[in-house]
Design a protein around this motif. Structure first.
Motif, PDB file in Angstrom:
ATOM      1  N   THR A 255      44.165  66.557 -35.825  1.00 43.82           N
ATOM      2  CA  THR A 255      42.994  65.710 -36.043  1.00 43.82           C
ATOM      3  C   THR A 255      41.774  66.489 -36.545  1.00 43.82           C
ATOM      4  O   THR A 255      40.800  65.887 -36.978  1.00 43.82           O
ATOM      5  CB  THR A 255      42.572  64.963 -34.754  1.00 43.82           C
ATOM      6  N   VAL A 256      41.833  67.822 -36.479  1.00 42.82           N
ATOM      7  CA  VAL A 256      40.693  68.596 -36.996  1.00 42.82           C
ATOM      8  C   VAL A 256      41.169  69.439 -38.177  1.00 42.82           C
ATOM      9  O   VAL A 256      42.025  70.311 -38.045  1.00 42.82           O
ATOM     10  CB  VAL A 256      40.077  69.498 -35.898  1.00 42.82           C
ATOM     11  N   LEU A 257      40.614  69.132 -39.343  1.00 37.89           N
ATOM     12  CA  LEU A 257      41.013  69.820 -40.566  1.00 37.89           C
ATOM     13  C   LEU A 257      39.902  70.779 -40.980  1.00 37.89           C
ATOM     14  O   LEU A 257      38.750  70.372 -41.128  1.00 37.89           O
ATOM     15  CB  LEU A 257      41.248  68.789 -41.680  1.00 37.89           C
ATOM     16  N   THR A 258      40.258  72.042 -41.127  1.00 43.02           N
ATOM     17  CA  THR A 258      39.256  73.028 -41.545  1.00 43.02           C
ATOM     18  C   THR A 258      39.493  73.408 -43.003  1.00 43.02           C
ATOM     19  O   THR A 258      40.615  73.736 -43.390  1.00 43.02           O
ATOM     20  CB  THR A 258      39.350  74.280 -40.640  1.00 43.02           C
ATOM     21  N   LEU A 259      38.421  73.331 -43.790  1.00 40.55           N
ATOM     22  CA  LEU A 259      38.522  73.659 -45.215  1.00 40.55           C
ATOM     23  C   LEU A 259      37.614  74.835 -45.533  1.00 40.55           C
ATOM     24  O   LEU A 259      36.479  74.890 -45.074  1.00 40.55           O
ATOM     25  CB  LEU A 259      38.041  72.472 -46.073  1.00 40.55           C
TER      26      LEU A 259
ATOM     27  N   GLU B 128      30.367  61.888 -45.704  1.00 39.15           N
ATOM     28  CA  GLU B 128      29.638  60.914 -44.870  1.00 39.15           C
ATOM     29  C   GLU B 128      29.123  59.739 -45.703  1.00 39.15           C
ATOM     30  O   GLU B 128      29.110  58.602 -45.256  1.00 39.15           O
ATOM     31  CB  GLU B 128      28.487  61.615 -44.128  1.00 39.15           C
ATOM     32  N   HIS B 129      28.714  60.033 -46.924  1.00 37.99           N
ATOM     33  CA  HIS B 129      28.211  58.976 -47.803  1.00 37.99           C
ATOM     34  C   HIS B 129      29.367  58.097 -48.291  1.00 37.99           C
ATOM     35  O   HIS B 129      29.312  56.867 -48.225  1.00 37.99           O
ATOM     36  CB  HIS B 129      27.488  59.615 -48.994  1.00 37.99           C
ATOM     37  N   ASN B 130      30.435  58.726 -48.758  1.00 37.66           N
ATOM     38  CA  ASN B 130      31.519  57.974 -49.390  1.00 37.66           C
ATOM     39  C   ASN B 130      32.286  57.091 -48.412  1.00 37.66           C
ATOM     40  O   ASN B 130      32.811  56.048 -48.801  1.00 37.66           O
ATOM     41  CB  ASN B 130      32.483  58.921 -50.114  1.00 37.66           C
ATOM     42  N   LYS B 131      32.370  57.510 -47.148  1.00 40.60           N
ATOM     43  CA  LYS B 131      33.145  56.697 -46.204  1.00 40.60           C
ATOM     44  C   LYS B 131      32.435  55.383 -45.850  1.00 40.60           C
ATOM     45  O   LYS B 131      33.054  54.473 -45.291  1.00 40.60           O
ATOM     46  CB  LYS B 131      33.494  57.494 -44.929  1.00 40.60           C
TER      47      LYS B 131
ATOM     48  N   GLY C 130      39.108  57.085 -41.644  1.00 42.63           N
ATOM     49  CA  GLY C 130      39.535  57.714 -40.394  1.00 42.63           C
ATOM     50  C   GLY C 130      38.671  58.901 -39.975  1.00 42.63           C
ATOM     51  O   GLY C 130      38.881  59.476 -38.902  1.00 42.63           O
ATOM     52  N   ILE C 131      37.680  59.265 -40.800  1.00 44.14           N
ATOM     53  CA  ILE C 131      36.833  60.421 -40.459  1.00 44.14           C
ATOM     54  C   ILE C 131      35.886  60.052 -39.319  1.00 44.14           C
ATOM     55  O   ILE C 131      35.139  59.077 -39.414  1.00 44.14           O
ATOM     56  CB  ILE C 131      36.009  60.887 -41.685  1.00 44.14           C
ATOM     57  N   LYS C 132      35.963  60.859 -38.240  1.00 43.79           N
ATOM     58  CA  LYS C 132      35.065  60.609 -37.105  1.00 43.79           C
ATOM     59  C   LYS C 132      33.768  61.392 -37.289  1.00 43.79           C
ATOM     60  O   LYS C 132      32.672  60.877 -37.086  1.00 43.79           O
ATOM     61  CB  LYS C 132      35.769  61.052 -35.816  1.00 43.79           C
TER      62      LYS C 132
ATOM     63  N   VAL D 178      34.085  73.803 -43.754  1.00 43.99           N
ATOM     64  CA  VAL D 178      33.844  72.420 -43.328  1.00 43.99           C
ATOM     65  C   VAL D 178      34.924  72.045 -42.326  1.00 43.99           C
ATOM     66  O   VAL D 178      36.107  72.356 -42.531  1.00 43.99           O
ATOM     67  CB  VAL D 178      33.939  71.454 -44.544  1.00 43.99           C
ATOM     68  N   ARG D 179      34.509  71.388 -41.251  1.00 44.15           N
ATOM     69  CA  ARG D 179      35.486  70.944 -40.248  1.00 44.15           C
ATOM     70  C   ARG D 179      35.423  69.413 -40.176  1.00 44.15           C
ATOM     71  O   ARG D 179      34.394  68.838 -39.828  1.00 44.15           O
ATOM     72  CB  ARG D 179      35.109  71.540 -38.885  1.00 44.15           C
ATOM     73  N   ILE D 180      36.545  68.793 -40.551  1.00 47.32           N
ATOM     74  CA  ILE D 180      36.582  67.322 -40.548  1.00 47.32           C
ATOM     75  C   ILE D 180      37.381  66.859 -39.338  1.00 47.32           C
ATOM     76  O   ILE D 180      38.532  67.254 -39.156  1.00 47.32           O
ATOM     77  CB  ILE D 180      37.259  66.793 -41.836  1.00 47.32           C
ATOM     78  N   THR D 181      36.761  66.041 -38.497  1.00 45.65           N
ATOM     79  CA  THR D 181      37.480  65.519 -37.330  1.00 45.65           C
ATOM     80  C   THR D 181      37.873  64.072 -37.597  1.00 45.65           C
ATOM     81  O   THR D 181      37.038  63.239 -37.937  1.00 45.65           O
ATOM     82  CB  THR D 181      36.583  65.604 -36.062  1.00 45.65           C
ATOM     83  N   LEU D 182      39.178  63.807 -37.436  1.00 43.79           N
ATOM     84  CA  LEU D 182      39.688  62.452 -37.657  1.00 43.79           C
ATOM     85  C   LEU D 182      39.825  61.724 -36.322  1.00 43.79           C
ATOM     86  O   LEU D 182      40.083  62.346 -35.289  1.00 43.79           O
ATOM     87  CB  LEU D 182      41.068  62.517 -38.334  1.00 43.79           C
TER      88      LEU D 182
END
Lengths: 313, 507
Positions: B91-95, B119-122, B134-136, B146-150
């Motif tokens: 659930t946590v994707l690091t880029l 954040e804007h596009n979702k 699904g981005i939390k 960047v760390r994206i939490t789903l």
């Protein structure tokens, strides 16, 4: 002449008002859930509701119409519900395309039909019969079929003119002319057929009149007789037909633009009506009705100039 | 009269001049360094929050670069992000971001820019935004991480970042609110507004500062939207455009005879009869398994592919893509064409004389498919009553649950995408929100697992859906993309049209 023009102008304004009102009412009566269409298939009901509020669709139709009318009277036709672009900007982009092919079609039909009509009436015989047959065929051919044939042969097979697309006049006047010839011709064929018949008929009537015989007996040259007297008197009837044909040309533009891949007012109207994009369709309707009114007004002026009796009519 | 004659003379000269010089201009639409394509649709607003997928992607690709880049097999590869990894919960994707990339307005691409974009596009509600739902939360670590939490594991999320959903615009332009009409990205090209007319022609010129310039051999990209099949064919055959999708199968032969190359590929759409009301809510017969199975036996898929798709398709009884992990070739043998068996099943289900069902009239969109469907259903006793729906309203009315079944073509890419599009309980195309415990359990297993365990769960789910005859798919459709001899193009999996980076000059 002034009061004649004023009367015509006033009736034109009333026509634009009535047609735009009717269009608005009809568009809002279809029951299309435009807000969902705009919001997208993944939109939640909250997002759809938000879109509805944003577009003012949750307000009474009458108040929506008054808003639109208020804006339109000040030159603001609103923004497209789908692209978000100002309607006036979109129309400014598209109008030259349609005007080029419709006015091109009108010009072509005026010139060719007068030449054909006069030639048929004056020469008679085989030429007359050929013109009549050609006119009947031309009248029977729908503009989309002519467009398909021209695009395929002239555009694709022989490569003489572009088969699709439009170049703006500012970009290249030569390329502009090339891009509008085939669509204009496709539109003009039907109008030429109808108007040529009218010119021929009127010319025959006029040429049989006593005063023509009198003028001829006085030794007036054939050329002067035809151009100064006969054609001038025969022209009003032809202009009336041409005015009516113009409305047909505007309608035909929708299909012809499609065949030649032209992004004009016709294709915009098609898309806007299909999507339920009220501001854009309203803009198209207002512009097109205004155009029809203006062209008919100009033809009326031409009639008045040719025939003073019309001015008091 | 003199004026009239002068007018006629002017027209004649104009026609003559044009006719003499026409050849050069018509053929000059695209030089060797210009790629001219004809997408089916005009550009949508440039703000990525309102972006669509499919045919719309060719407009976004020149101006916006994406976090990842999908290769021709739709596998994600490094692009703006050079490395990526999930944590143990998936659930946590690091880029990790590439250094030294700049947007065309001079702003630097950094972690904050990516965060601002996601954040804007979702917040949008079109297709691309749907893939970001699904981005939390999005967090930054320094300038390049960047760390994206789903909210929950999303097995398709990484691949989606290689498409429009992962495209990044200048954060400055997002903040200024100018993106809708003017795109500002870090892509290989910029929109040349002076040579662009909305809805008619869009011109893109090179962004000389692009970091991967060699991947884009054309100096200029011109997109001319055309939606009329005849106009498309004429534009291709007269050399005005270098590539376009042929939407009418019978035009393929004409394109070939006109000296064009044809690229055939499966874009990832499964077409056929979709049974929306499998719970029998508005059409009780469809709630019965035997009726749904009868519908499956009613269709002669091999014949349908010949007649409806002119041979451009592959018969299937599954909604999953043949290249996906869920797909099982053996399942296609489950419902061979057998009208007698279909009638017998209908009788067993209590409908010996068949039944009537309302179907939206889609003859304006899918004339051949609809005629074939109505005929083959009638052959086993099912009467499809056609209901007129305006073309612009079809999707709305279907999604509003007004029809129990219809012909449709739905996107089907990775296994999880199909689940997300039409199988999960609250997904868009599970219109009547049908679910059974087996489906729920298998979706859950697939979502929370990886590797072999996930593959098995998807396969079991596919088998269950075919057994339960959730739908009656006919074919994995094939697209035909026509292109001129001046260019080369390779197909891209799971897209209706090749990406602009799939084109190279032929010489």
């Amino acid at each position: 002449m002034k009061s004649f023009l004023a009367r015509r102008l006033l009736s034109g304004v009333v026509l634009v008002f009535v047609i735009s009102t009717l269009t608005f009412v009809l568009m809002r009566m279809t029951g299309t859930d435009v807000a969902r269409n705009i919001a997208g298939v993944t939109a939640s009901s909250a997002q759809v509701a938000e879109k509805k509020t944003e577009l003012g669709l949750d307000r009474p139709v009458f108040s929506q119409y008054l808003d639109w009318l208020g804006g339109a009277l000040q030159g603001d036709l609103g923004r497209s519900w789908f692209s978000g672009d100002p309607v006036t900007a979109t129309l400014t982009d598209k109008l030259p395309v349609t005007l080029s092919i419709v006015l091109g079609g009108l010009l072509l039909s005026a010139v060719v039909s007068v030449l054909l009509g006069v030639a048929a009436a004056v020469r008679g015989g085989v030429l007359d019969r050929v013109v009549q047959v050609v006119a009947v065929i031309g009248f029977a051919l729908p503009s989309f079929l002519v467009a398909l044939i021209l695009a395929f042969f002239v555009g694709v097979k022989w490569g003489l003119l572009p088969a699709t697309g439009y170049t703006t006049f500012a970009e290249s006047p030569g390329a502009w002319a090339q891009s509008v010839i085939l669509p204009s011709l496709s539109l003009a064929v039907g109008a030429i057929a109808a108007t040529a018949q009218q010119v021929r008929g009127s010319m025959l009537d006029i040429l049989a009149k006593d005063y023509i015989r009198t003028l001829r007996s006085r030794g007036l040259s054939n050329r002067s007789l035809l151009l100064k007297h006969a054609l001038r008197n025969a022209a009003p009837a032809a202009l009336t037909v041409l005015g009516l044909q113009f409305i047909g040309l505007v309608g035909g533009a929708v299909v012809v633009e499609k065949v030649f891949g032209l992004a004009g007012i016709g294709s915009t109207a098609n898309v806007a009506a299909g999507q339920g994009d009220v501001p854009l369709l309203m803009g198209v309707v207002v512009v097109m009705v205004t155009l029809v009114v203006v062209v008919n007004l100009l033809l009326d002026v031409a009639q008045g100039w040719l025939n003073p009796k019309v001015r008091v009519g | 009269m003199r004026r009239v004659l002068i007018g006629a003379g002017v027209v004649a000269v104009l026609v003559g001049t044009a006719a003499c010089s026409g050849g050069a201009a018509t053929g000059g639409g695209s030089g060797s360094r210009t790629l001219t394509l004809a997408p089916l649709v005009p550009a949508q607003p440039w703000d990525l929050k309102d972006a669509g997928l499919g045919n719309n992607t060719q407009y976004y690709q020149p101006v916006y670069d994406s976090l990842l880049r999908l290769d021709t097999e739709a596998e994600p590869k490094a692009n703006l992000a050079t490395e990526w990894s999930y944590d143990s919960t998936n659930t946590v994707l690091t880029l990790k971001l590439r250094d030294g990339v700049k947007f065309t307005d001079g702003t630097t691409l950094d972690a904050a820019a990516v965060k601002a974009n996601l954040e804007h596009n979702k917040t949008g509600s079109q297709e691309a935004a749907g893939q970001l739902k699904g981005i939390k939360s999005v967090a930054t670590e320094g300038t390049d991480t960047v760390r994206i939490t789903l909210a929950a594991p999303d097995p398709s999320f990484v691949a989606n970042l290689g498409s429009v959903a992962g495209m990044i615009a200048s954060p400055k332009a997002i903040e200024a609110g100018t993106l809708k009409s003017t795109p500002v990205g870090s892509g290989p090209y910029t929109l040349d507004k002076s040579a662009t007319t909305g809805g008619s022609v869009y011109t893109f010129v090179r962004n000389k500062d692009y970091w991967n310039i060699k991947a884009f051999p054309f100096d200029k990209i011109v997109l001319k939207p055309l939606n009329d099949p005849t106009a498309v064919l004429n534009a291709l055959r007269s050399g005005q455009v270098d590539g376009a999708l042929i939407t009418t199968p019978k035009n393929v032969a004409a394109a070939k005879s006109g000296g064009l190359n044809i690229l055939k590929y499966a874009p990832g759409d499964v077409a056929g009869v979709y049974i929306w009301d499998r719970g029998g809510k508005i059409s009780p017969p469809l709630g019965k398994l035997k009726v749904r199975q009868a519908i499956n036996y009613a269709f002669d898929r091999t014949e349908l592919i010949k007649s409806v798709y002119q041979g451009d398709g592959q018969a299937t009884a599954q909604v999953f893509n043949p290249t996906s992990t869920a797909y099982d070739t053996a399942l296609n043998e489950k419902y061979p064409y057998d009208p007698a068996k279909a009638k017998a099943l209908l009788a067993e289900a209590g409908y010996p004389k068949g039944f009537k069902v309302d179907i939206p009239d889609l003859s304006a969109i899918f004339p051949e498919a609809q005629a074939a469907m109505v005929q083959q259903l009638a052959d086993v006793g099912i009467t499809a009553k056609l209901v007129t729906v305006p073309p612009g309203e079809v999707i709305n009315q279907l999604l509003a649950g007004k029809f129990a079944m219809s012909y449709m073509s739905l996107a089907s890419f990775h296994s999880w995408d199909t689940v997300q599009i039409q199988i999960g309980k609250d997904t868009t195309w599970n219109i009547f929100k049908n679910q059974d415990p087996t489906v729920t359990k298998l979706i859950n297993t697939a979502q929370h697992s990886t590797g072999a365990e996930q593959d098995t769960a998807f396969k079991e789910l596919d088998t269950h859906l075919v057994d339960q005859a959730w739908n009656a798919p006919w074919a994995v459709v094939e697209n035909s993309y026509a292109y001129s001899k001046k260019v080369k193009v390779v197909p891209q999996a799971f897209t209706p049209v090749p990406g602009i980076y799939n084109f190279t000059p032929a010489n």
